[in-house]
Design a protein around this motif. Sequence first.
Motif, PDB file in Angstrom:
ATOM      1  N   LEU A  47      -6.688  -6.172  -4.705  1.00 32.98           N
ATOM      2  CA  LEU A  47      -6.484  -6.884  -5.950  1.00 32.98           C
ATOM      3  C   LEU A  47      -5.096  -7.497  -5.917  1.00 32.98           C
ATOM      4  O   LEU A  47      -4.161  -6.919  -5.377  1.00 32.98           O
ATOM      5  CB  LEU A  47      -6.605  -5.932  -7.148  1.00 32.98           C
ATOM      6  CG  LEU A  47      -7.947  -5.211  -7.283  1.00 32.98           C
ATOM      7  CD1 LEU A  47      -7.907  -4.297  -8.500  1.00 32.98           C
ATOM      8  CD2 LEU A  47      -9.084  -6.204  -7.414  1.00 32.98           C
ATOM      9  N   SER A  48      -4.933  -8.659  -6.473  1.00 34.76           N
ATOM     10  CA  SER A  48      -3.638  -9.319  -6.395  1.00 34.76           C
ATOM     11  C   SER A  48      -3.237  -9.901  -7.739  1.00 34.76           C
ATOM     12  O   SER A  48      -4.043 -10.032  -8.650  1.00 34.76           O
ATOM     13  CB  SER A  48      -3.683 -10.442  -5.354  1.00 34.76           C
ATOM     14  OG  SER A  48      -4.602 -11.444  -5.752  1.00 34.76           O
ATOM     15  N   VAL A 100       0.629 -11.226  -4.220  1.00 35.80           N
ATOM     16  CA  VAL A 100       0.782  -9.837  -3.790  1.00 35.80           C
ATOM     17  C   VAL A 100      -0.604  -9.208  -3.742  1.00 35.80           C
ATOM     18  O   VAL A 100      -1.349  -9.264  -4.722  1.00 35.80           O
ATOM     19  CB  VAL A 100       1.686  -9.038  -4.753  1.00 35.80           C
ATOM     20  CG1 VAL A 100       1.752  -7.576  -4.322  1.00 35.80           C
ATOM     21  CG2 VAL A 100       3.081  -9.645  -4.791  1.00 35.80           C
ATOM     22  N   VAL A 101      -0.949  -8.628  -2.610  1.00 38.67           N
ATOM     23  CA  VAL A 101      -2.260  -8.004  -2.439  1.00 38.67           C
ATOM     24  C   VAL A 101      -2.067  -6.503  -2.326  1.00 38.67           C
ATOM     25  O   VAL A 101      -1.389  -6.021  -1.424  1.00 38.67           O
ATOM     26  CB  VAL A 101      -2.977  -8.534  -1.175  1.00 38.67           C
ATOM     27  CG1 VAL A 101      -4.332  -7.850  -1.014  1.00 38.67           C
ATOM     28  CG2 VAL A 101      -3.163 -10.041  -1.264  1.00 38.67           C
ATOM     29  N   ALA A 102      -2.655  -5.764  -3.272  1.00 37.67           N
ATOM     30  CA  ALA A 102      -2.541  -4.308  -3.278  1.00 37.67           C
ATOM     31  C   ALA A 102      -3.719  -3.720  -2.518  1.00 37.67           C
ATOM     32  O   ALA A 102      -4.860  -3.840  -2.941  1.00 37.67           O
ATOM     33  CB  ALA A 102      -2.515  -3.786  -4.711  1.00 37.67           C
ATOM     34  N   ASP A 140       0.855  -1.184   0.000  1.00 36.30           N
ATOM     35  CA  ASP A 140       0.000   0.000   0.000  1.00 36.30           C
ATOM     36  C   ASP A 140       0.892   1.236   0.000  1.00 36.30           C
ATOM     37  O   ASP A 140       2.093   1.155   0.272  1.00 36.30           O
ATOM     38  CB  ASP A 140      -0.902  -0.004   1.239  1.00 36.30           C
ATOM     39  CG  ASP A 140      -2.078   0.956   1.113  1.00 36.30           C
ATOM     40  OD1 ASP A 140      -2.241   1.568   0.034  1.00 36.30           O
ATOM     41  OD2 ASP A 140      -2.832   1.101   2.089  1.00 36.30           O
ATOM     42  N   TYR A 141       0.293   2.391  -0.314  1.00 38.89           N
ATOM     43  CA  TYR A 141       0.976   3.678  -0.224  1.00 38.89           C
ATOM     44  C   TYR A 141       0.314   4.520   0.860  1.00 38.89           C
ATOM     45  O   TYR A 141      -0.897   4.428   1.081  1.00 38.89           O
ATOM     46  CB  TYR A 141       0.890   4.448  -1.544  1.00 38.89           C
ATOM     47  CG  TYR A 141       1.865   4.008  -2.606  1.00 38.89           C
ATOM     48  CD1 TYR A 141       3.181   4.463  -2.611  1.00 38.89           C
ATOM     49  CD2 TYR A 141       1.471   3.142  -3.621  1.00 38.89           C
ATOM     50  CE1 TYR A 141       4.074   4.074  -3.597  1.00 38.89           C
ATOM     51  CE2 TYR A 141       2.354   2.746  -4.612  1.00 38.89           C
ATOM     52  CZ  TYR A 141       3.652   3.216  -4.596  1.00 38.89           C
ATOM     53  OH  TYR A 141       4.538   2.828  -5.570  1.00 38.89           O
ATOM     54  N   ILE A 163       4.641   0.716   1.417  1.00 37.12           N
ATOM     55  CA  ILE A 163       4.673  -0.174   2.580  1.00 37.12           C
ATOM     56  C   ILE A 163       4.299  -1.581   2.150  1.00 37.12           C
ATOM     57  O   ILE A 163       3.263  -1.786   1.510  1.00 37.12           O
ATOM     58  CB  ILE A 163       3.695   0.303   3.672  1.00 37.12           C
ATOM     59  CG1 ILE A 163       3.972   1.765   4.021  1.00 37.12           C
ATOM     60  CG2 ILE A 163       3.785  -0.577   4.914  1.00 37.12           C
ATOM     61  CD1 ILE A 163       2.899   2.405   4.879  1.00 37.12           C
ATOM     62  N   ALA A 164       5.145  -2.537   2.479  1.00 37.76           N
ATOM     63  CA  ALA A 164       4.883  -3.944   2.160  1.00 37.76           C
ATOM     64  C   ALA A 164       5.002  -4.762   3.440  1.00 37.76           C
ATOM     65  O   ALA A 164       6.005  -4.665   4.153  1.00 37.76           O
ATOM     66  CB  ALA A 164       5.871  -4.445   1.110  1.00 37.76           C
TER      67      ALA A 164
END
Length: 243
Positions: free
Chosen positions: A225-226, A218-220, A156-157, A178-179
């Motif tokens: 959504l991934s 990867v989940v945004a 995410d941002y 951020i991950a």
Amino acid sequence: MGYHRLGVVDIYELVRRYHDGASISKISERLSLARKTVRRYLRKAEEAALSWEEPLPQREKLLDLLRPLLPDPSRACPAQEQFEDHWPELRELVTRETGPLKPKSAFGIVQQKYSLTASYSSFKRFWRSKREELGEADPALTCRFEVDPGEEVQIDYGRMGLIYDRVEKRNRTVYAFIATLSHSRFTFVELTYSQDQKSFVGSNVRMVEFFGGVPRRVVALPHQLSYRSRGVASSPILPAAVP
């Protein structure tokens, strides 16, 4: 846009950009402010005897001139004030003995009746602040879904604010990429000036190098959504569970 209490650096950047020829719409977009907010502070700056035709004072002097324009920190945000004015009626609609309404329904009635401009999200924050007065219990905690190691990372941002760029000699908006690994909650954070494709891909590459491996999914966030690590899926995949 949601309510955002401005700091003196925000107002400084707003004034500087307008003085340099940026339009109100462009300032609104770059600083994530409503156009009416930009106009209001430009008007306040003019009332403080700033001229758009003359050079601006030095940065520190200009900051001192702009500090009196800051909103009163003790003052509630505009949306909260709207709801506070109608709190007795809202409380009556929800707590009456005959046909009590859900808070969301009460919000809809009062919003339409008085043409309120505040959003439902603002109302939810206001309602949470009234839980103790209403005698409501805190909402139950949500159980966290466990994810296997190496299965998933959430990205995410977040907007961090403005920082003075000594190279370009101007204030710039800084974001945090951020991950977080869903199993261990181990986190990678990188500051960036942009969220464009080049920056996004670069942050992902450095994230993988930092973690020392590639999660399967990867989940945004917040869109959830991934895509698969072996290649972008033909269509977005909604994760079965997000912790």
